[in-house]
Motif scaffolding. Sequence first.
Motif, PDB file in Angstrom:
ATOM      1  N   VAL A  35      10.150 -59.107  -5.902  1.00  0.00           N
ATOM      2  CA  VAL A  35      10.264 -59.999  -4.754  1.00  0.00           C
ATOM      3  C   VAL A  35       8.926 -59.994  -4.035  1.00  0.00           C
ATOM      4  CG1 VAL A  35      11.511 -60.529  -2.627  1.00  0.00           C
ATOM      5  CG2 VAL A  35      12.713 -59.413  -4.517  1.00  0.00           C
ATOM      6  N   ILE A  36       8.386 -61.197  -3.792  1.00  0.00           N
ATOM      7  CA  ILE A  36       7.092 -61.305  -3.111  1.00  0.00           C
ATOM      8  C   ILE A  36       7.225 -62.217  -1.895  1.00  0.00           C
ATOM      9  CG2 ILE A  36       5.796 -60.934  -5.259  1.00  0.00           C
ATOM     10  CD1 ILE A  36       5.130 -63.989  -5.165  1.00  0.00           C
ATOM     11  N   PHE A  37       6.261 -62.087  -0.993  1.00  0.00           N
ATOM     12  CA  PHE A  37       6.156 -62.989   0.160  1.00  0.00           C
ATOM     13  C   PHE A  37       4.788 -63.632   0.126  1.00  0.00           C
ATOM     14  CE2 PHE A  37       4.704 -63.756   4.540  1.00  0.00           C
ATOM     15  CZ  PHE A  37       5.624 -64.748   4.890  1.00  0.00           C
ATOM     16  N   GLU A  38       4.768 -64.975   0.134  1.00  0.00           N
ATOM     17  CA  GLU A  38       3.516 -65.735   0.170  1.00  0.00           C
ATOM     18  C   GLU A  38       3.398 -66.373   1.549  1.00  0.00           C
ATOM     19  OE1 GLU A  38       4.062 -68.526  -3.015  1.00  0.00           O
ATOM     20  OE2 GLU A  38       3.333 -67.108  -4.517  1.00  0.00           O
ATOM     21  N   PRO A  39       2.395 -65.959   2.349  1.00  0.00           N
ATOM     22  CA  PRO A  39       2.229 -66.546   3.675  1.00  0.00           C
ATOM     23  C   PRO A  39       1.844 -68.020   3.586  1.00  0.00           C
ATOM     24  CG  PRO A  39       0.827 -64.602   3.389  1.00  0.00           C
ATOM     25  CD  PRO A  39       1.427 -64.927   2.062  1.00  0.00           C
ATOM     26  N   GLU A  40       2.331 -68.788   4.538  1.00  0.00           N
ATOM     27  CA  GLU A  40       2.002 -70.212   4.617  1.00  0.00           C
ATOM     28  C   GLU A  40       0.509 -70.364   4.889  1.00  0.00           C
ATOM     29  OE1 GLU A  40       3.336 -72.761   8.108  1.00  0.00           O
ATOM     30  OE2 GLU A  40       4.846 -73.207   6.574  1.00  0.00           O
ATOM     31  N   GLY A  41      -0.136 -71.284   4.205  1.00  0.00           N
ATOM     32  CA  GLY A  41      -1.554 -71.549   4.437  1.00  0.00           C
ATOM     33  C   GLY A  41      -2.494 -70.553   3.777  1.00  0.00           C
TER      34      GLY A  41
END
Length: 142
Positions: A61-67
């Motif tokens: 599970v990953i989190f990709e920040p917006e922008g």
Amino acid sequence: MGVMIQALFCDDMRRDEQGTFILVGVYPGIIFLEKSVEKSVGNYIQVSALPVGDHKMRLRVIFEPEGGGKTLILAKQSTSVSIEKTSMPFVVTPTGLRLALETNGVIRLFIGIDEEDDQEVTSLKVKIEDDSSEEEVEEVEG
């Protein structure tokens, strides 16, 4: 027919005496979070048409920040699965994924089985609620 994987994010899962799953707080593609406040979520993952035999399954599970910005790995897990009947789906219910995020972005769940490449099976848009939009209440002297 190849292996099929269905997954979703939810607050919690329970399994009743008859073996059915009760999903609590299913997210419809977006989650609203308070900035830096911890929230725990889980996944319901169902794998169908997996061939009979022993298999290794990887979850990430990953989190990709917006922008843009640095991608965060929120969780990595491996498990072994033994399938006796191809007609019976295999269910995994990892819980306790702790989120304390500060920016909008997307959470992505990837799964890989045996030597196959990991594939994205679901995602969840993250929207951080902005406290500054709340109107300040002024005390009126009377």
